[in-house]
Motif scaffolding. Structure first.
Motif, mmCIF file in Angstrom:
data_model
loop_
_atom_site.group_PDB
_atom_site.id
_atom_site.type_symbol
_atom_site.label_atom_id
_atom_site.label_comp_id
_atom_site.label_asym_id
_atom_site.label_seq_id
_atom_site.Cartn_x
_atom_site.Cartn_y
_atom_site.Cartn_z
ATOM 1 N N PRO A 1 -1.266 -11.378 -0.342
ATOM 2 C CA PRO A 1 -2.055 -12.031 0.794
ATOM 3 C C PRO A 1 -1.858 -12.796 1.632
ATOM 4 C CG PRO A 1 -2.817 -11.943 -1.275
ATOM 5 C CD PRO A 1 -1.736 -11.670 -1.474
ATOM 6 N N GLU A 2 -0.580 -13.458 1.416
ATOM 7 C CA GLU A 2 0.250 -14.257 2.399
ATOM 8 C C GLU A 2 0.858 -13.617 3.579
ATOM 9 O OE1 GLU A 2 1.745 -17.371 4.436
ATOM 10 O OE2 GLU A 2 0.215 -17.644 2.909
ATOM 11 N N MET A 3 1.469 -12.481 3.298
ATOM 12 C CA MET A 3 1.949 -11.702 4.410
ATOM 13 C C MET A 3 0.954 -11.193 5.192
ATOM 14 S SD MET A 3 4.743 -9.145 2.026
ATOM 15 C CE MET A 3 5.098 -8.288 3.302
ATOM 16 N N LEU A 4 -0.121 -10.676 4.664
ATOM 17 C CA LEU A 4 -1.574 -10.519 5.589
ATOM 18 C C LEU A 4 -1.716 -11.584 6.555
ATOM 19 C CD1 LEU A 4 -3.524 -8.404 6.396
ATOM 20 C CD2 LEU A 4 -4.883 -9.047 4.459
ATOM 21 N N ARG A 5 -1.867 -12.800 6.019
ATOM 22 C CA ARG A 5 -2.251 -14.285 6.580
ATOM 23 C C ARG A 5 -1.280 -14.322 7.886
ATOM 24 N NH1 ARG A 5 -4.074 -15.907 1.499
ATOM 25 N NH2 ARG A 5 -1.966 -16.845 1.023
ATOM 26 N N GLN A 6 0.136 -13.883 7.511
ATOM 27 C CA GLN A 6 1.169 -14.123 8.424
ATOM 28 C C GLN A 6 0.868 -13.133 9.652
ATOM 29 O OE1 GLN A 6 4.949 -14.102 6.544
ATOM 30 N NE2 GLN A 6 4.593 -15.899 5.308
ATOM 31 N N VAL A 7 0.693 -12.027 9.323
ATOM 32 C CA VAL A 7 0.456 -10.832 10.198
ATOM 33 C C VAL A 7 -0.973 -11.302 11.298
ATOM 34 C CG1 VAL A 7 -0.207 -8.512 10.810
ATOM 35 C CG2 VAL A 7 1.510 -9.058 9.047
ATOM 36 N N GLN A 8 -1.952 -11.813 10.437
ATOM 37 C CA GLN A 8 -3.062 -12.185 11.298
ATOM 38 C C GLN A 8 -2.772 -13.414 12.114
ATOM 39 O OE1 GLN A 8 -5.459 -12.795 7.696
ATOM 40 N NE2 GLN A 8 -7.024 -11.494 8.579
ATOM 41 N N ALA A 9 -1.876 -14.087 11.849
ATOM 42 C CA ALA A 9 -1.376 -15.189 12.636
ATOM 43 C C ALA A 9 -0.709 -14.845 13.875
ATOM 44 C CB ALA A 9 -0.684 -16.313 11.958
ATOM 45 N N ARG A 10 0.274 -13.944 13.840
ATOM 46 C CA ARG A 10 1.013 -13.444 14.716
ATOM 47 C C ARG A 10 0.068 -12.379 15.902
ATOM 48 N NH1 ARG A 10 5.011 -12.003 10.546
ATOM 49 N NH2 ARG A 10 4.312 -10.041 10.458
ATOM 50 N N TRP B 1 -9.046 -5.867 8.640
ATOM 51 C CA TRP B 1 -7.785 -6.514 8.283
ATOM 52 C C TRP B 1 -7.312 -5.968 6.684
ATOM 53 C CZ3 TRP B 1 -3.595 -7.405 11.026
ATOM 54 C CH2 TRP B 1 -3.762 -8.168 12.002
ATOM 55 N N ASP B 2 -8.270 -5.983 6.090
ATOM 56 C CA ASP B 2 -8.123 -5.309 4.717
ATOM 57 C C ASP B 2 -7.457 -4.516 4.410
ATOM 58 O OD1 ASP B 2 -9.266 -7.715 3.655
ATOM 59 O OD2 ASP B 2 -11.286 -6.925 2.966
ATOM 60 N N ASP B 3 -7.497 -3.382 5.418
ATOM 61 C CA ASP B 3 -6.621 -2.243 5.308
ATOM 62 C C ASP B 3 -5.322 -2.448 5.337
ATOM 63 O OD1 ASP B 3 -8.988 -0.812 5.086
ATOM 64 O OD2 ASP B 3 -9.341 -0.357 7.482
ATOM 65 N N PHE B 4 -4.672 -3.558 6.198
ATOM 66 C CA PHE B 4 -3.309 -3.954 6.087
ATOM 67 C C PHE B 4 -2.758 -4.644 4.926
ATOM 68 C CE2 PHE B 4 -5.091 -2.942 10.150
ATOM 69 C CZ PHE B 4 -3.720 -2.602 11.065
ATOM 70 N N LEU B 5 -3.901 -5.026 4.118
ATOM 71 C CA LEU B 5 -3.283 -5.436 2.920
ATOM 72 C C LEU B 5 -2.353 -4.597 2.108
ATOM 73 C CD1 LEU B 5 -3.402 -8.252 0.752
ATOM 74 C CD2 LEU B 5 -5.182 -6.880 -0.333
ATOM 75 N N LEU B 6 -0.969 -5.184 1.856
ATOM 76 C CA LEU B 6 0.029 -4.379 1.084
ATOM 77 C C LEU B 6 -0.517 -3.750 -0.505
ATOM 78 C CD1 LEU B 6 3.251 -5.692 2.618
ATOM 79 C CD2 LEU B 6 1.914 -3.615 3.210
ATOM 80 N N ILE B 7 -0.511 -2.991 -0.931
ATOM 81 C CA ILE B 7 -0.854 -2.532 -2.259
ATOM 82 C C ILE B 7 0.114 -1.250 -2.631
ATOM 83 C CG2 ILE B 7 -3.294 -3.023 -2.122
ATOM 84 C CD1 ILE B 7 -4.035 -0.301 -1.608
ATOM 85 N N TYR B 8 0.304 -1.276 -3.998
ATOM 86 C CA TYR B 8 1.119 -0.217 -4.521
ATOM 87 C C TYR B 8 0.473 1.095 -4.448
ATOM 88 C CZ TYR B 8 3.791 -4.178 -6.449
ATOM 89 O OH TYR B 8 4.248 -5.257 -6.321
ATOM 90 N N LYS B 9 1.266 1.975 -4.147
ATOM 91 C CA LYS B 9 0.756 3.332 -4.072
ATOM 92 C C LYS B 9 0.015 4.005 -5.282
ATOM 93 C CE LYS B 9 2.132 8.168 -2.577
ATOM 94 N NZ LYS B 9 3.444 8.787 -2.054
ATOM 95 N N GLY B 10 0.756 3.867 -6.393
ATOM 96 C CA GLY B 10 0.443 4.296 -7.715
ATOM 97 C C GLY B 10 -0.015 3.494 -8.699
#
Length: 989
Positions: A566-575, A586-595
């Motif tokens: 979530p913090e990485m996503l917030r940083q990307v949104q701020a940039r 933006w939720d599509d950019f949230l990093l999640i595990y593939k499996g």
């Protein structure tokens, strides 16, 4: 006396009238009525007429008589145009020359006839003067059959030719002629100088055109030629033809159908009052004051022009209504006369004043200083588009929530702040940046609202790349530091493994001595089982280590989901705040595990536990001590560790019959097993350490590549900045004169001193002997071997320079380390910090510099900064078409700078926007050919009130205005004379 000064008005400088001597086709029962009605009905209206006839002025006199009787009400200026034929052949006839005469002298007809009478034509063994009587005599002499005077006059006019040399002499000998006659010559081919084509006549053609003040031509090509825009430059025209010439055109009407109707609506326009002096001014400034076309040249948009200023409830304003010209308005007057007052009041009406809160004791603003005395006074502005706006002069209704500055006001205070030598140049730089931003079309601004947003938008990609690669360099440097530490312990590990092998060898020898005779087979079996047990122990340890890793991974997965991702996503949104993406997008950019990592990790933990259990096994129940628990034929690779240890314990009892010996044997066997395990660990570390050099080199290659990527990103940012200035740079490079001095440079700034100083102060021991001994040694090496590449090299060149530098001095850097390798903790920390510094890029930055004459704007004098400021508003600020109001633009500039740097800028600026200046510099009034001069004058200052302020206004074609300019402005008369000399104008008035 107050008017708008010089405005474009339609002139008809070449038109015949009924009764004209030659080619009179004005027929009908009442040709004069038809003629006058036609002129009165013309659109656009004619306001000045040059009544043309051959050699005489009777038709001119008749037009004047009708005008005095009330006809031609729109016409305010009527002047004679005497047309004559030179004795120089053209294509189909002779070159026509015109004497255009000022009607201002009441005796102008008498004086004109006196001048004409000096012109002579020799024929038939006699001399004929240029008078009506002599022309009739010439006509009868040429054709004795003519009895009628009118017919004889016409025939005589066709025969009379004026000698060009004699005409020059006569006009040159007469002061009256110099002051009252403008010479025009036809520019066409049939009866003009363009028809003088023979090589032998080239000189006479040039002499005629050199002598003329005006060229009668409607050709756009001829106009461009005579303005110095074609084959000849302005300087060449001055040298060869006595300067530029205005091109004018008339209908040359000889019948009623052509009256005031030139072909293709090529009307003549002259800017100035309806006085003959306006024509003289057009000869001085043909580009700015004369034009041929269907409409006059366009200037500022009417909606962006203040056409009238009205002061209400202001008893001190003795001239409450002041009309303003749409071009260049110059406000002049003595000190304290009310010049700045008028500029302030216009700016107030435009909501363009920001310094209302200034100190009345020091503020140069009239309104701030006079606020207590203004009472209910207001200013009302009428705009060219028709709307009006009213504002209180005390500023009480200024800066409202919906107010918008409808003018750009460069007050003295504003200019002083922007051009001050006390470090306020950032304000000037911001103004330059605004102009750069507005030079980009709307579709090129990336949705930005100002320069900084556009700059951020264009360079963000490269700045992000820099940050990413810097982080990568830091991580790689940490790994390199670890590998370097491993390299440093290879020798120690080699020694330790050797010592460990020798120890195990000795323990094994000691163990052999404890074996009871006859139990050698059991001892060998014990050693065999011990070796297998050690292998199982290692496997169990590996599985247990894996289990711990899986548990740690579970913790990391939990932390990634709840915090990191979530913090990485917030940083990307701020940039990328202007991405326009919605929250669901933006939720599509949230990093999640593939499996399904939760299920996988739980399975891995269970598997590791099961593997440990399978290898570990359970202890067998006690049995016969003489019966083996593991048969000789059993496959030892399938035996579990618990059974192995039980069998080993049974064998130890047999090998050592004595209890003490047996205990010693067991302890020694365990020690050998332990030391063997430690040896394997040391051997693994040694193998890993020996491979560290190779890994380090690979990591160094990766770090060098990342360093190159950082430099590449910096260079890309530099290129993008250059692209950002491209629209304005393109325009500057295509400009001439002062504008070419302004430029923009995007430079790479390198602070090698700061880079080296950090290392000298915190990372190396300068006391040790070597290349970095003593203060400044490292900085000198960096300046010599790295700085040139840092400043001017591309990414590959900088990367190569750094590689060479590191290779050359790597061992020296290590030798200058403040810690010894034996100080493992400190040395490890130093290695990391050193690597971070070595490949840092904090000392390299990209800066754009605004330059004038190749000098950074921050280093310019206040006066030169003032020139740059005026360059912006006068020549570059194309996105702003609002009125430009400037209070004393010449401040801090020497007179030569004003002439060289500013005059041309004002001339160009007034073509596209209304410019209002307060000035005490004659050059800015005379050489800019100001369209309107407003002269301010203040009366005695009463106690507790404002002095009466009066304004008069007019154009430079007005003699009274010119006299005031000379009287008020220092060097005014000299400016007029210098202008005439510089332009090689022969008019002396």
């Amino acid at each position: 006396m107050i008017d708008r000064g010089s405005e474009w008005r339609r002139w008809e400088p070449h038109i015949h009238a009924p009764g004209t001597v030659l080619n009179n086709q004005f027929g009908g029962s009442d040709p004069w009525e038809t003629y006058l009605q036609t002129l009165e009905a013309l659109t656009p209206k004619i306001e000045a007429i040059g009544v043309t006839d051959y050699y005489i002025t009777e038709t001119y006199e008749e037009v004047v008589r009708h005008h005095r009787l009330g006809r031609l009400p729109n016409v305010q200026l009527i002047f004679p145009n005497v047309e004559m034929r030179l004795d120089v052949a053209a294509r189909t006839g002779f070159v026509n020359v015109h004497l255009v005469v000022s009607p201002e002298d009441p005796n102008h007809l008498t004086e004109l006839r006196r001048i004409l009478s000096r012109l002579q034509f020799n024929a038939h063994g006699d001399r004929y003067d240029c008078t009506r009587e002599e022309l009739i005599r010439l006509g009868r002499r040429a054709d004795p059959s003519i009895a009628d005077d009118s017919a004889a006059l016409r025939h005589g006019a066709t025969q009379f030719k004026v000698n060009f040399a004699r005409l020059k002499d006569i006009l040159g000998e007469s002061d009256w002629a110099k002051h009252n006659i403008v010479v025009a010559v036809a520019g066409g081919a049939d009866d003009g100088t363009s028809g003088v084509r023979q090589a032998a006549d080239a000189t006479i053609r040039q002499e005629i055109e050199r002598f003329a003040h005006v060229i009668f031509s409607s050709s756009a090509a001829q106009r461009e030629f005579w303005l110095g825009l074609r084959i000849k430059t302005v300087e060449e025209l001055r040298k060869d033809y006595n300067g530029c010439k205005p091109c004018l055109h008339g209908s040359d009407a000889h019948d009623a159908t052509l009256v005031g109707q030139p072909m293709l609506d090529r009307f003549s326009w002259i800017k100035g009052a309806l006085t003959f002096d306006a024509l003289r001014q057009a000869c001085i400034d043909p580009d700015g004051r004369a034009y041929v076309g269907s409409a006059p040249p366009l200037h500022a948009l009417p909606s962006q022009v203040v056409s009238e200023v009205t002061l209400t409830d202001a008893p001190w304003a003795t001239t409450p209504t002041i009309p303003l010209n749409p071009g260049l308005v110059a406000i002049i007057g003595a000190r304290g006369s009310g010049k700045t007052a008028l500029a302030d009041m216009i700016a107030a009406g435009c909501d363009a004043i920001t310094g209302w809160s200034g100190d009345a004791n020091v503020s140069p603003s009239f309104l701030v200083r006079a606020r207590p005395l203004l009472d209910q006074a207001k200013v009302r502005l009428t705009w060219g588009g028709g709307d009006t706006v009213s504002r209180c002069l005390d500023g009480s209704d200024a800066n409202g929530p919906f107010s918008y500055p409808r003018a750009r006001y460069l007050s003295q205070q504003f200019v002083e702040e922007l051009c001050s030598s006390q470090g306020a140049s950032e304000g000037l730089i911001q103004e330059v940046e605004r102009v750069i931003f507005e030079a980009h079309r709307e579709d090129q601004r990336d949705g930005a609202t100002d320069f900084q947003e556009l700059l951020q938008s264009r360079t963000m990609r490269f700045q992000q790349a820099q940050r990413r690669e810097v982080e990568a360099i830091a991580a790689i440097s940490d790994r390199i530091a670890v590998e370097l530490e491993k390299e440093s312990v290879v020798a120690g590990l080699v020694l330790q493994t050797g010592q460990k092998r020798e120890l195990i060898k000795n323990y094994t020898a000691d163990l052999a001595k404890l074996i009871v005779k006859g139990s050698e087979a059991q001892a060998n079996r014990h050693a065999q089982l011990n070796q297998v047990a050690q292998g199982l122990t290692t496997k169990i340890q590996n599985f247990q280590n894996q289990r711990r890793i899986f548990l740690t991974l579970q913790d990391e997965v939990t932390n990634m989901r709840s915090a990191k991702s979530p913090e990485m996503l917030r940083q990307v949104q701020a940039r990328y705040p202007t991405s326009g993406l919605s929250a669901p997008q933006w939720d599509d950019f949230l990093l999640i595990y593939k499996g399904d990592v939760d299920k996988a990790l739980a399975g891995y933990i269970t598997w590791a536990e099961q593997e440990v259990a399978k290898l570990q096994g359970v202890l067998p129940p006690p049995g016969d001590p003489n019966a083996p628990l593991i048969a000789d034929t059993d496959d030892l690779s399938t035996v579990q560790l618990a059974r192995l240890k039980a069998e080993m314990t049974r064998l130890e009892a047999i090998i050592g019959a004595d209890v003490a010996v047996r205990q010693q044997y067991t302890a020694l066997s365990g020690r050998i097993s332990q030391e063997t395990t430690l040896l394997k660990t040391l051997e693994e570390k040694l193998t890993d350490a020996q491979a560290a050099a190779g890994r380090r080199k690979t990591l160094q290659t990766e770090r060098e590549a990342s360093y190159g990527q950082v430099i590449g990103a910096i260079i890309s940012e530099q290129a993008e900045l250059t692209t950002l200035y491209a629209p304005l740079l393109t325009r500057l490079r295509s400009s001439s004169g002062t504008l070419r001095k302004l430029g923009f440079a995007v430079t790479r700034l390198v602070d090698a001193g700061a880079w080296g100083e950090f290392a000298e102060e915190k990372l190396i021991d300068r006391r040790k002997s070597g290349p970095f001994s003593g203060r400044g040694s490292l900085i000198k090496l960096a300046d010599a071997e790295l700085k040139p590449a840092w400043e001017r090299g591309d990414a590959s060149q900088i990367q190569a320079a750094m590689n060479t530098f590191v290779t050359k001095y790597w061992k020296d850097f290590l030798a200058h380390a403040p810690y010894a390798p034996a100080q493992k903790i400190e040395y490890r920390a130093w290695l990391k910090q050193f690597a971070h510094w070595l490949y840092s890029t904090d000392h390299i930055s990209v800066r754009y510099e605004i330059e004038y004459d190749r000098v950074d704007i921050r280093k310019l004098s206040p006066g030169t900064r003032g020139i740059v400021l005026l360059l912006l508003y006068l020549a570059l600020d194309e996105g702003d078409d609002r009125p430009l109001i400037i209070d004393q633009p010449e401040e801090n500039l020497d007179p030569k700078s004003v002439f060289d740097e500013l005059v041309g800028l004002f001339v160009e600026a007034k073509r596209k926007r209304q410019v209002i200046i307060v000035t005490h510099n004659a050059n800015l009034v005379v050489n800019t050919d100001a369209d309107q001069i407003i002269i301010a004058d203040a009366g005695p200052h009463p106690a507790g009130g404002l002095p009466p302020i009066t304004y008069i206004a007019g154009g430079l074609e007005d003699g009274a205005i010119r006299k005031s300019v000379c009287d008020i402005l220092e060097g005014g008369e000299m400016a007029f004379r210098e202008r005439a000399r510089r332009l090689r104008v022969r008019l002396e008035r």
